[in-house]
Design a protein around this motif. Structure first.
Motif, PDB file in Angstrom:
ATOM      1  N   ALA A 186       0.771  -1.166   0.137  1.00  0.00           N
ATOM      2  CA  ALA A 186       0.055   0.003   0.193  1.00  0.00           C
ATOM      3  C   ALA A 186       0.996   1.247  -0.008  1.00  0.00           C
ATOM      4  CB  ALA A 186      -0.751   0.098   1.040  1.00  0.00           C
ATOM      5  N   VAL A 187       2.126   1.138   0.415  1.00  0.00           N
ATOM      6  CA  VAL A 187       2.967   2.372   0.382  1.00  0.00           C
ATOM      7  C   VAL A 187       3.519   2.543  -0.644  1.00  0.00           C
ATOM      8  CG1 VAL A 187       4.869   3.418   1.796  1.00  0.00           C
ATOM      9  CG2 VAL A 187       3.052   2.081   2.924  1.00  0.00           C
ATOM     10  N   PRO A 188       3.580   3.758  -1.344  1.00  0.00           N
ATOM     11  CA  PRO A 188       4.210   3.875  -2.644  1.00  0.00           C
ATOM     12  C   PRO A 188       5.850   4.274  -2.600  1.00  0.00           C
ATOM     13  CG  PRO A 188       3.078   5.990  -2.202  1.00  0.00           C
ATOM     14  CD  PRO A 188       2.675   4.898  -1.149  1.00  0.00           C
ATOM     15  N   VAL A 189       6.321   4.301  -1.333  1.00  0.00           N
ATOM     16  CA  VAL A 189       7.730   4.674  -1.253  1.00  0.00           C
ATOM     17  C   VAL A 189       8.374   3.498  -0.440  1.00  0.00           C
ATOM     18  CG1 VAL A 189       7.192   7.100  -1.198  1.00  0.00           C
ATOM     19  CG2 VAL A 189       7.407   6.001   0.841  1.00  0.00           C
ATOM     20  N   PRO A 190       9.902   3.500  -0.532  1.00  0.00           N
ATOM     21  CA  PRO A 190      10.538   2.271   0.014  1.00  0.00           C
ATOM     22  C   PRO A 190      10.126   2.488   1.483  1.00  0.00           C
ATOM     23  CG  PRO A 190      12.112   3.557  -0.943  1.00  0.00           C
ATOM     24  CD  PRO A 190      10.615   4.290  -1.071  1.00  0.00           C
ATOM     25  N   VAL A 191       9.881   1.150   2.058  1.00  0.00           N
ATOM     26  CA  VAL A 191       9.408   0.630   3.345  1.00  0.00           C
ATOM     27  C   VAL A 191      10.799   0.193   4.454  1.00  0.00           C
ATOM     28  CG1 VAL A 191       7.986  -0.657   5.012  1.00  0.00           C
ATOM     29  CG2 VAL A 191       6.966   0.309   2.883  1.00  0.00           C
ATOM     30  N   ASN A 192      10.994   0.893   5.498  1.00  0.00           N
ATOM     31  CA  ASN A 192      12.028   0.315   6.323  1.00  0.00           C
ATOM     32  C   ASN A 192      11.472  -0.359   7.483  1.00  0.00           C
ATOM     33  OD1 ASN A 192      14.451   2.472   7.912  1.00  0.00           O
ATOM     34  ND2 ASN A 192      14.451   0.421   7.642  1.00  0.00           N
ATOM     35  N   THR A 193      12.241  -1.544   7.807  1.00  0.00           N
ATOM     36  CA  THR A 193      12.013  -2.236   9.051  1.00  0.00           C
ATOM     37  C   THR A 193      13.293  -2.261   9.855  1.00  0.00           C
ATOM     38  OG1 THR A 193      12.436  -4.421   8.323  1.00  0.00           O
ATOM     39  CG2 THR A 193      10.334  -3.327   7.993  1.00  0.00           C
ATOM     40  N   LEU A 194      12.986  -2.555  11.036  1.00  0.00           N
ATOM     41  CA  LEU A 194      14.391  -2.950  11.985  1.00  0.00           C
ATOM     42  C   LEU A 194      14.568  -4.559  11.444  1.00  0.00           C
ATOM     43  CD1 LEU A 194      13.462  -1.826  15.491  1.00  0.00           C
ATOM     44  CD2 LEU A 194      15.209  -1.056  13.779  1.00  0.00           C
ATOM     45  N   VAL A 195      15.580  -5.185  12.128  1.00  0.00           N
ATOM     46  CA  VAL A 195      16.081  -6.387  11.917  1.00  0.00           C
ATOM     47  C   VAL A 195      14.816  -7.227  12.394  1.00  0.00           C
ATOM     48  CG1 VAL A 195      17.664  -8.124  12.397  1.00  0.00           C
ATOM     49  CG2 VAL A 195      18.535  -5.894  11.715  1.00  0.00           C
ATOM     50  N   ILE A 196      14.440  -8.301  11.607  1.00  0.00           N
ATOM     51  CA  ILE A 196      13.350  -9.152  12.380  1.00  0.00           C
ATOM     52  C   ILE A 196      14.048 -10.578  12.525  1.00  0.00           C
ATOM     53  CG2 ILE A 196      11.066 -10.268  12.177  1.00  0.00           C
ATOM     54  CD1 ILE A 196      10.524  -7.500  10.475  1.00  0.00           C
ATOM     55  N   PRO A 197      13.985 -11.153  13.727  1.00  0.00           N
ATOM     56  CA  PRO A 197      14.764 -12.094  13.729  1.00  0.00           C
ATOM     57  C   PRO A 197      13.541 -13.286  13.362  1.00  0.00           C
ATOM     58  CG  PRO A 197      14.789 -11.188  15.887  1.00  0.00           C
ATOM     59  CD  PRO A 197      13.723 -10.271  14.957  1.00  0.00           C
ATOM     60  N   GLY A 198      14.428 -14.411  12.500  1.00  0.00           N
ATOM     61  CA  GLY A 198      13.595 -15.316  11.763  1.00  0.00           C
ATOM     62  C   GLY A 198      13.254 -14.926  10.422  1.00  0.00           C
ATOM     63  N   LEU A 199      13.584 -13.684   9.899  1.00  0.00           N
ATOM     64  CA  LEU A 199      13.119 -13.400   8.650  1.00  0.00           C
ATOM     65  C   LEU A 199      14.521 -12.708   7.919  1.00  0.00           C
ATOM     66  CD1 LEU A 199       9.750 -11.358   8.953  1.00  0.00           C
ATOM     67  CD2 LEU A 199      10.301 -13.720   7.909  1.00  0.00           C
ATOM     68  N   SER A 200      15.207 -13.330   6.795  1.00  0.00           N
ATOM     69  CA  SER A 200      16.094 -12.901   6.331  1.00  0.00           C
ATOM     70  C   SER A 200      15.934 -11.792   5.305  1.00  0.00           C
ATOM     71  CB  SER A 200      16.894 -14.062   5.461  1.00  0.00           C
ATOM     72  OG  SER A 200      15.831 -14.277   4.319  1.00  0.00           O
ATOM     73  N   LEU A 201      17.057 -11.102   4.904  1.00  0.00           N
ATOM     74  CA  LEU A 201      16.759 -10.030   3.921  1.00  0.00           C
ATOM     75  C   LEU A 201      16.119 -10.472   2.582  1.00  0.00           C
ATOM     76  CD1 LEU A 201      20.228  -8.155   4.247  1.00  0.00           C
ATOM     77  CD2 LEU A 201      18.422  -7.469   5.288  1.00  0.00           C
ATOM     78  N   SER A 202      16.390 -11.645   2.106  1.00  0.00           N
ATOM     79  CA  SER A 202      15.618 -12.018   0.999  1.00  0.00           C
ATOM     80  C   SER A 202      14.062 -12.341   1.197  1.00  0.00           C
ATOM     81  CB  SER A 202      16.275 -13.374   0.326  1.00  0.00           C
ATOM     82  OG  SER A 202      16.396 -14.339   1.433  1.00  0.00           O
ATOM     83  N   GLU A 203      13.966 -12.694   2.545  1.00  0.00           N
ATOM     84  CA  GLU A 203      12.543 -12.992   3.021  1.00  0.00           C
ATOM     85  C   GLU A 203      11.820 -11.529   3.028  1.00  0.00           C
ATOM     86  OE1 GLU A 203      12.785 -17.316   5.037  1.00  0.00           O
ATOM     87  OE2 GLU A 203      13.417 -15.522   5.948  1.00  0.00           O
ATOM     88  N   LEU A 204      12.449 -10.673   3.530  1.00  0.00           N
ATOM     89  CA  LEU A 204      11.878  -9.474   3.731  1.00  0.00           C
ATOM     90  C   LEU A 204      11.720  -8.523   2.446  1.00  0.00           C
ATOM     91  CD1 LEU A 204      13.709  -8.191   6.854  1.00  0.00           C
ATOM     92  CD2 LEU A 204      11.383  -8.458   6.816  1.00  0.00           C
ATOM     93  N   ALA A 205      12.451  -9.029   1.495  1.00  0.00           N
ATOM     94  CA  ALA A 205      12.435  -8.268   0.148  1.00  0.00           C
ATOM     95  C   ALA A 205      11.212  -9.041  -0.497  1.00  0.00           C
ATOM     96  CB  ALA A 205      13.657  -8.642  -0.729  1.00  0.00           C
ATOM     97  N   GLU A 206      10.812 -10.399  -0.382  1.00  0.00           N
ATOM     98  CA  GLU A 206       9.750 -10.886  -0.768  1.00  0.00           C
ATOM     99  C   GLU A 206       8.502 -10.312  -0.610  1.00  0.00           C
ATOM    100  OE1 GLU A 206      10.046 -14.898  -0.098  1.00  0.00           O
ATOM    101  OE2 GLU A 206      11.590 -15.315  -1.510  1.00  0.00           O
ATOM    102  N   LEU A 207       8.496  -9.614   1.000  1.00  0.00           N
ATOM    103  CA  LEU A 207       7.336  -9.110   1.402  1.00  0.00           C
ATOM    104  C   LEU A 207       7.209  -7.570   0.935  1.00  0.00           C
ATOM    105  CD1 LEU A 207       7.706 -10.213   5.118  1.00  0.00           C
ATOM    106  CD2 LEU A 207       6.150 -11.264   3.284  1.00  0.00           C
ATOM    107  N   GLY A 208       8.049  -7.073   0.143  1.00  0.00           N
ATOM    108  CA  GLY A 208       8.077  -5.677  -0.379  1.00  0.00           C
ATOM    109  C   GLY A 208       9.066  -4.665   0.597  1.00  0.00           C
ATOM    110  N   VAL A 209       9.742  -5.133   1.464  1.00  0.00           N
ATOM    111  CA  VAL A 209      10.635  -4.284   2.199  1.00  0.00           C
ATOM    112  C   VAL A 209      11.846  -3.750   1.513  1.00  0.00           C
ATOM    113  CG1 VAL A 209      12.161  -4.142   4.446  1.00  0.00           C
ATOM    114  CG2 VAL A 209       9.793  -5.253   4.402  1.00  0.00           C
ATOM    115  N   ARG A 210      12.341  -2.647   1.507  1.00  0.00           N
ATOM    116  CA  ARG A 210      13.378  -2.000   0.687  1.00  0.00           C
ATOM    117  C   ARG A 210      14.441  -1.414   1.383  1.00  0.00           C
ATOM    118  NH1 ARG A 210      14.322  -4.679  -2.427  1.00  0.00           N
ATOM    119  NH2 ARG A 210      15.683  -3.258  -3.125  1.00  0.00           N
ATOM    120  N   ARG A 211      14.148  -1.442   3.085  1.00  0.00           N
ATOM    121  CA  ARG A 211      15.411  -0.957   3.635  1.00  0.00           C
ATOM    122  C   ARG A 211      15.406  -1.648   5.087  1.00  0.00           C
ATOM    123  NH1 ARG A 211      16.621   5.286   4.655  1.00  0.00           N
ATOM    124  NH2 ARG A 211      17.044   5.439   6.809  1.00  0.00           N
TER     125      ARG A 211
END
Length: 260
Positions: A186-211
Motif C-alpha cells: 500500500a505504501v508507494p515509497v520504500p518501506v524500512n523495518t528493523l532487523v526481524i529475527p527469523g526473517l532474512s533480507l531476501s525474505e523481507l524483500a519478498e514481502l516488499g521491504v526495501r530497507r
C-alpha cells in the motif's frame, strides 16, 4: 549511485547499520557498507542519558560533522526532530544536511506517545521544502509503541507523510509477514523495518521491504560483549574474539591523518 537509488539498487533491501560514534562508523565503512545510520539510543546512552529525551541534538550534529569526510552516505536518527515547531525542525535538519547528512529519520512520537499525524506531516513538509534533496524517512511508531497498532491506522499515518513529501516510511515493531506485506503493497515509497529475527533480507524483500536498519542492536551487542570479556577473565574462561588493537589503531591513525 545516490542514497535514494541505493534503496532500489539490489534485489535485497538496503541494509543500514547504525553507528553511535566515529570508531563504530569506521568499522562499518571498513566492512564495506555504502551507507550507515546513527542510532539515537546509542548516542543518548553514550551520553549517559535515556533515549527519546531530545538530548542527542547537538551530539548528532557533531557526529555528522565528524563523519562527513567518510566515503559513505550518512542518515541521522533525529528522534522527533527535537522541537514541536516544524520550521525549527527544518532549520535543524538544514544544519545536518550542510554538515554532510544524506538523510534523516524522524519519528511520529514524543515522550513515548504518538503525536497527531498532521503535526508530523507538517514537520516532513517543512523539511522537504527546506532540503528537497535530502532523504526523509518518516517513522510510524504505532507498532513500536503498541498504540493504534493496526495496518489501517499505520497506513493512514504513512499516507499522510508520503503526501507531505516523505521519501521512505519506517515502521519499527511490525514483524508479522502478512502485516508487512499489506503495508508494503500500500505504501508507494520504500518501506524500512528493523532487523526481524527469523526473517532474512531476501525474505523481507519478498514481502516488499526495501530497507532494513540494525537500530541499536550493534550498540547493545557491543555492551554485552564488553561485559562478557570482563566476565571471562574473572571466571578463567577464554575471552571472546575481538578486533586486534593494531587494526583499530590503524583506522584511527588514518582518520586523524586525513584531518578529520
Amino acid at each position: 549511485m545516490t542514497f535514494h537509488e541505493l534503496h532500489d539498487a539490489a534485489a535485497e533491501p538496503l541494509l543500514l547499520p547504525n553507528a553511535w560514534d566515529v570508531p563504530s562508523a569506521l568499522a562499518f565503512v571498513d566492512a564495506g557498507f555504502a551507507a550507515i545510520g546513527t542510532t539515537s539510543f546509542g548516542v543518548a546512552s553514550s551520553l549517559g542519558r535515556p533515549d527519546g529525551e531530545r538530548v542527542t541534538r547537538d551530539a548528532n550534529l557533531a557526529l555528522v560533522r565528524a563523519l562527513s569526510s567518510l566515503p559513505v552516505y550518512v542518515s541521522v536518527d533525529i528522534e522527533d526532530g527535537y522541537d514541536d515547531d516544524p520550521e525549527q525542525v527544518a532549520a535543524y535538519v538544514a544544519e545536518l544536511e550542510a554538515a554532510g547528512a544524506a538523510g534523516i529519520n524522524i519519528e511520529d512520537s514524543s515522550a513515548e506517545k504518538l503525536i497527531a499525524p498532521g503535526g508530523h506531516a507538517a514537520k516532513v513538509a517543512a523539511i522537504k521544502e527546506r532540503c528537497p534533496g535530502l532523504f526523509v524517512n518518516a517513522r510510524v511508531d504505532t507498532y513500536w509503541l503498541g498504540q493504534d497498532a493496526t495496518p489501517r491506522e499505520t497506513l493512514a499515518r504513512a499516507a499522510g507523510y508520503v503526501r507531505a513529501g516523505a521519501d521512505g516510511v519506517f515502521i519499527p515493531g511490525a514483524s508479522e509477514p502478512a502485516v508487512l506485506r499489506e503495508i508494503c503493497e500500500a505504501v508507494p515509497v520504500p518501506v524500512n523495518t528493523l532487523v526481524i529475527p527469523g526473517l532474512s533480507l531476501s525474505e523481507l524483500a519478498e514481502l516488499g521491504v526495501r530497507r532494513v536498519s540494525t537500530g541499536s542492536l550493534p550498540y547493545r551487542a557491543a555492551i554485552r560483549a564488553a561485559v562478557d570479556v570482563a566476565g571471562a577473565v574473572r571466571e578463567g574462561r577464554a575471552t571472546p574474539a575481538a578486533v586486534p588493537y593494531p587494526e583499530l589503531q590503524a583506522r584511527l591513525v588514518e582518520y586523524a591523518k586525513a584531518g578529520r
